[in-house]
Design a protein around this motif. Structure first.
Motif, PDB file in Angstrom:
ATOM      1  N   GLU A 182      12.229  -1.561  -4.536  1.00 33.37           N
ATOM      2  CA  GLU A 182      11.299  -1.513  -3.402  1.00 33.37           C
ATOM      3  C   GLU A 182      11.527  -0.259  -2.563  1.00 33.37           C
ATOM      4  OE1 GLU A 182       8.789  -3.280  -3.034  1.00 33.37           O
ATOM      5  OE2 GLU A 182       9.148  -5.089  -4.206  1.00 33.37           O
ATOM      6  N   ALA A 183      12.788   0.158  -2.409  1.00 35.88           N
ATOM      7  CA  ALA A 183      13.065   1.379  -1.647  1.00 35.88           C
ATOM      8  C   ALA A 183      12.437   2.589  -2.330  1.00 35.88           C
ATOM      9  CB  ALA A 183      14.569   1.574  -1.508  1.00 35.88           C
ATOM     10  N   GLN A 184      12.471   2.619  -3.652  1.00 32.81           N
ATOM     11  CA  GLN A 184      11.849   3.712  -4.379  1.00 32.81           C
ATOM     12  C   GLN A 184      10.333   3.698  -4.192  1.00 32.81           C
ATOM     13  OE1 GLN A 184      13.317   6.229  -5.777  1.00 32.81           O
ATOM     14  NE2 GLN A 184      11.388   7.170  -6.469  1.00 32.81           N
ATOM     15  N   GLU A 185       9.756   2.515  -4.136  1.00 36.63           N
ATOM     16  CA  GLU A 185       8.305   2.409  -3.927  1.00 36.63           C
ATOM     17  C   GLU A 185       7.932   2.884  -2.520  1.00 36.63           C
ATOM     18  OE1 GLU A 185       6.989  -1.500  -4.977  1.00 36.63           O
ATOM     19  OE2 GLU A 185       7.527  -1.263  -7.084  1.00 36.63           O
ATOM     20  N   VAL A 186       8.809   2.650  -1.548  1.00 37.45           N
ATOM     21  CA  VAL A 186       8.568   3.196  -0.205  1.00 37.45           C
ATOM     22  C   VAL A 186       8.581   4.720  -0.268  1.00 37.45           C
ATOM     23  CG1 VAL A 186       9.505   3.426   2.124  1.00 37.45           C
ATOM     24  CG2 VAL A 186       9.497   1.184   1.017  1.00 37.45           C
ATOM     25  N   ARG A 187       9.547   5.274  -0.972  1.00 38.02           N
ATOM     26  CA  ARG A 187       9.664   6.727  -1.105  1.00 38.02           C
ATOM     27  C   ARG A 187       8.421   7.330  -1.766  1.00 38.02           C
ATOM     28  NH1 ARG A 187      14.130  10.150  -1.455  1.00 38.02           N
ATOM     29  NH2 ARG A 187      15.534   8.354  -1.519  1.00 38.02           N
ATOM     30  N   GLU A 188       7.856   6.612  -2.736  1.00 36.24           N
ATOM     31  CA  GLU A 188       6.729   7.145  -3.507  1.00 36.24           C
ATOM     32  C   GLU A 188       5.374   6.873  -2.863  1.00 36.24           C
ATOM     33  OE1 GLU A 188       7.255   5.312  -7.282  1.00 36.24           O
ATOM     34  OE2 GLU A 188       8.977   6.552  -7.846  1.00 36.24           O
ATOM     35  N   ALA A 189       5.323   6.021  -1.863  1.00 38.80           N
ATOM     36  CA  ALA A 189       4.045   5.688  -1.222  1.00 38.80           C
ATOM     37  C   ALA A 189       3.423   6.942  -0.609  1.00 38.80           C
ATOM     38  CB  ALA A 189       4.260   4.619  -0.153  1.00 38.80           C
ATOM     39  N   GLU A 190       2.125   7.118  -0.819  1.00 36.35           N
ATOM     40  CA  GLU A 190       1.469   8.360  -0.401  1.00 36.35           C
ATOM     41  C   GLU A 190       0.589   8.196   0.827  1.00 36.35           C
ATOM     42  OE1 GLU A 190      -0.598   9.917  -3.738  1.00 36.35           O
ATOM     43  OE2 GLU A 190       1.234  10.409  -4.860  1.00 36.35           O
ATOM     44  N   THR A 191       0.052   7.009   1.027  1.00 35.15           N
ATOM     45  CA  THR A 191      -0.834   6.802   2.165  1.00 35.15           C
ATOM     46  C   THR A 191      -0.145   5.945   3.213  1.00 35.15           C
ATOM     47  OG1 THR A 191      -1.860   4.774   1.336  1.00 35.15           O
ATOM     48  CG2 THR A 191      -2.793   6.875   0.580  1.00 35.15           C
ATOM     49  N   GLU A 192      -0.674   5.997   4.424  1.00 32.31           N
ATOM     50  CA  GLU A 192      -0.096   5.176   5.492  1.00 32.31           C
ATOM     51  C   GLU A 192      -0.185   3.691   5.152  1.00 32.31           C
ATOM     52  OE1 GLU A 192      -0.563   4.367  10.307  1.00 32.31           O
ATOM     53  OE2 GLU A 192      -1.644   6.030   9.357  1.00 32.31           O
ATOM     54  N   ALA A 193      -1.308   3.283   4.559  1.00 29.54           N
ATOM     55  CA  ALA A 193      -1.481   1.880   4.193  1.00 29.54           C
ATOM     56  C   ALA A 193      -0.467   1.471   3.129  1.00 29.54           C
ATOM     57  CB  ALA A 193      -2.901   1.639   3.676  1.00 29.54           C
ATOM     58  N   ASP A 194      -0.235   2.356   2.160  1.00 28.58           N
ATOM     59  CA  ASP A 194       0.745   2.054   1.116  1.00 28.58           C
ATOM     60  C   ASP A 194       2.154   1.972   1.697  1.00 28.58           C
ATOM     61  OD1 ASP A 194      -1.174   1.931  -0.838  1.00 28.58           O
ATOM     62  OD2 ASP A 194      -0.873   3.987  -1.545  1.00 28.58           O
ATOM     63  N   ARG A 195       2.485   2.896   2.597  1.00 22.93           N
ATOM     64  CA  ARG A 195       3.818   2.886   3.206  1.00 22.93           C
ATOM     65  C   ARG A 195       4.025   1.607   4.006  1.00 22.93           C
ATOM     66  NH1 ARG A 195       2.663   8.476   3.721  1.00 22.93           N
ATOM     67  NH2 ARG A 195       1.752   8.169   5.785  1.00 22.93           N
ATOM     68  N   PHE A 196       2.988   1.199   4.725  1.00 21.90           N
ATOM     69  CA  PHE A 196       3.053  -0.040   5.506  1.00 21.90           C
ATOM     70  C   PHE A 196       3.344  -1.235   4.593  1.00 21.90           C
ATOM     71  CE2 PHE A 196       1.033  -3.822   7.329  1.00 21.90           C
ATOM     72  CZ  PHE A 196       1.507  -3.813   8.626  1.00 21.90           C
ATOM     73  N   GLU A 197       2.601  -1.315   3.490  1.00 24.44           N
ATOM     74  CA  GLU A 197       2.768  -2.439   2.565  1.00 24.44           C
ATOM     75  C   GLU A 197       4.138  -2.432   1.896  1.00 24.44           C
ATOM     76  OE1 GLU A 197       0.747  -4.276  -1.522  1.00 24.44           O
ATOM     77  OE2 GLU A 197      -0.256  -2.679  -0.404  1.00 24.44           O
ATOM     78  N   GLU A 198       4.553  -1.256   1.416  1.00 21.59           N
ATOM     79  CA  GLU A 198       5.834  -1.176   0.712  1.00 21.59           C
ATOM     80  C   GLU A 198       7.013  -1.411   1.649  1.00 21.59           C
ATOM     81  OE1 GLU A 198       5.931  -1.271  -2.329  1.00 21.59           O
ATOM     82  OE2 GLU A 198       3.933  -0.630  -2.908  1.00 21.59           O
ATOM     83  N   PHE A 199       6.889  -0.962   2.889  1.00 24.44           N
ATOM     84  CA  PHE A 199       7.947  -1.208   3.867  1.00 24.44           C
ATOM     85  C   PHE A 199       8.078  -2.703   4.130  1.00 24.44           C
ATOM     86  CE2 PHE A 199       9.328  -1.442   8.414  1.00 24.44           C
ATOM     87  CZ  PHE A 199      10.617  -0.979   8.209  1.00 24.44           C
ATOM     88  N   GLY A 200       6.938  -3.392   4.231  1.00 24.29           N
ATOM     89  CA  GLY A 200       6.967  -4.840   4.410  1.00 24.29           C
ATOM     90  C   GLY A 200       7.622  -5.538   3.234  1.00 24.29           C
ATOM     91  N   ASP A 201       7.308  -5.060   2.008  1.00 23.75           N
ATOM     92  CA  ASP A 201       7.942  -5.642   0.823  1.00 23.75           C
ATOM     93  C   ASP A 201       9.455  -5.449   0.858  1.00 23.75           C
ATOM     94  OD1 ASP A 201       5.449  -6.336  -0.080  1.00 23.75           O
ATOM     95  OD2 ASP A 201       5.281  -4.702  -1.529  1.00 23.75           O
ATOM     96  N   LEU A 202       9.887  -4.269   1.294  1.00 23.88           N
ATOM     97  CA  LEU A 202      11.323  -3.985   1.361  1.00 23.88           C
ATOM     98  C   LEU A 202      12.007  -4.913   2.368  1.00 23.88           C
ATOM     99  CD1 LEU A 202      13.794  -2.306   0.608  1.00 23.88           C
ATOM    100  CD2 LEU A 202      13.074  -0.612   2.313  1.00 23.88           C
ATOM    101  N   LEU A 203      11.396  -5.106   3.521  1.00 19.28           N
ATOM    102  CA  LEU A 203      11.959  -6.019   4.520  1.00 19.28           C
ATOM    103  C   LEU A 203      12.041  -7.444   3.974  1.00 19.28           C
ATOM    104  CD1 LEU A 203      10.210  -4.886   7.836  1.00 19.28           C
ATOM    105  CD2 LEU A 203      12.614  -4.613   7.234  1.00 19.28           C
ATOM    106  N   PHE A 204      10.999  -7.859   3.260  1.00 21.16           N
ATOM    107  CA  PHE A 204      10.964  -9.217   2.719  1.00 21.16           C
ATOM    108  C   PHE A 204      12.104  -9.437   1.733  1.00 21.16           C
ATOM    109  CE2 PHE A 204       9.270 -12.743   0.148  1.00 21.16           C
ATOM    110  CZ  PHE A 204       8.815 -13.584   1.145  1.00 21.16           C
ATOM    111  N   VAL A 205      12.368  -8.428   0.887  1.00 17.18           N
ATOM    112  CA  VAL A 205      13.459  -8.561  -0.077  1.00 17.18           C
ATOM    113  C   VAL A 205      14.808  -8.509   0.623  1.00 17.18           C
ATOM    114  CG1 VAL A 205      14.497  -7.622  -2.176  1.00 17.18           C
ATOM    115  CG2 VAL A 205      12.036  -7.536  -1.881  1.00 17.18           C
ATOM    116  N   MET A 206      14.920  -7.730   1.690  1.00 12.47           N
ATOM    117  CA  MET A 206      16.168  -7.702   2.450  1.00 12.47           C
ATOM    118  C   MET A 206      16.472  -9.078   3.027  1.00 12.47           C
ATOM    119  SD  MET A 206      17.636  -4.760   2.294  1.00 12.47           S
ATOM    120  CE  MET A 206      18.793  -4.956   3.640  1.00 12.47           C
TER     121      MET A 206
END
Length: 268
Positions: A182-206
């Protein structure tokens, strides 16, 4: 009613209920209290619950009585508004929770055996709650997990529900691997919407990692907040001794003071 009860320092619960009734009196009450409704008071209810938790975490037993009183007032406030609307009374609230406690503890108030572990009681409690949800037509595994809970708390409740039907990673190691992904997906996210979603996924897994490790994410983050506050205050104190403020410092200097504060904590 006279003011005798209002000013009776030993008036207990009847006194508090009367005080709330008077505060909401449309003719003689407090203008601010009269204007409030369920939605406007709800944030205060949440805040007071956190202040109770904070007093307990700090073991500030001298403050706890007052904080519990503040939280109790929230229940009384909501109940007074409900009574005004013809919905229910304080006795109804007390009876509802009493009925629930009796129903959920048949090993204490019924004829079931008390010869069970705390873990078994938790399992039995969940079975009873599941039956209650079914009675409310809440048949989904995740039904009944309140939307208004703090996000971290709701995440762990959702995950616990899913885990009961075996929708869960087998071990903490599996969760750690997912965190890296999930951290890698945050790094690779290109749009603000994608970063928002991937960051939420990372928090959920944490949160899931905390659950697997037997840790309360909410409590862990509160502790981290407290640690950050202490160490930053140490930075401010060290800078003040030099006649400076953080705004007049730079990252390198503040980092050095941070490391000093961290070392002092470890040596204490």
């Amino acid at each position: 009613m006279s003011d005798d009860l209002i000013h009776d320092s030993q008036g207990g619960m009847p006194r508090l209920l009367e005080i709330m009734r008077r505060l909401r009196d449309p003719d003689a009450g407090c203008p601010w209290d009269i204007e409030q409704d369920f939605a406007s008071i709800a944030p205060y209810t949440i805040e007071e619950a956190y202040e109770v938790a904070d007093a307990i975490e700090r073991e500030a037993w001298g403050e706890l009585k007052g904080e519990l009183g503040d939280l109790l007032l929230q229940s009384v406030y909501h109940t007074q508004m409900a009574e005004e609307a013809g919905l229910f009374t304080f006795d109804d609230v007390a009876n509802a929770i009493s009925d629930k406690m009796v129903a959920r503890h048949p090993h204490v108030f019924g004829d079931e055996s008390r010869d069970k572990s705390a873990e078994q009681q938790v399992q039995d409690w969940e079975k009873i709650k599941a039956a209650e949800r079914a009675g409310k037509a809440e048949t989904g595994v995740l039904d009944g997990v309140a939307q208004g809970l703090p996000a971290l708390t709701r995440a762990i409740k959702l995950q616990n529900r899913a885990a009961r039907v075996s929708f869960d990673w087998p071990s903490s190691d599996d969760v750690l691997e997912k965190i890296v992904e999930e951290a890698q997906e945050v790094r690779e996210a290109e749009t603000e919407a994608d970063r928002f979603e991937e960051f939420g996924d990372l928090l959920f897994v944490m949160v899931n990692l905390g659950r697997h490790m037997g840790l309360d994410p909410e409590a862990a983050l509160r502790a981290a907040n407290g640690k950050f506050t202490r160490r930053f205050e140490s930075i401010e104190a060290a800078l003040a001794a030099k006649g400076k403020t953080p705004a007049e410092s730079d990252l390198a200097e503040m980092d050095a003071f941070w490391d000093a504060a961290k070392l002092a904590e470890k040596q204490a």
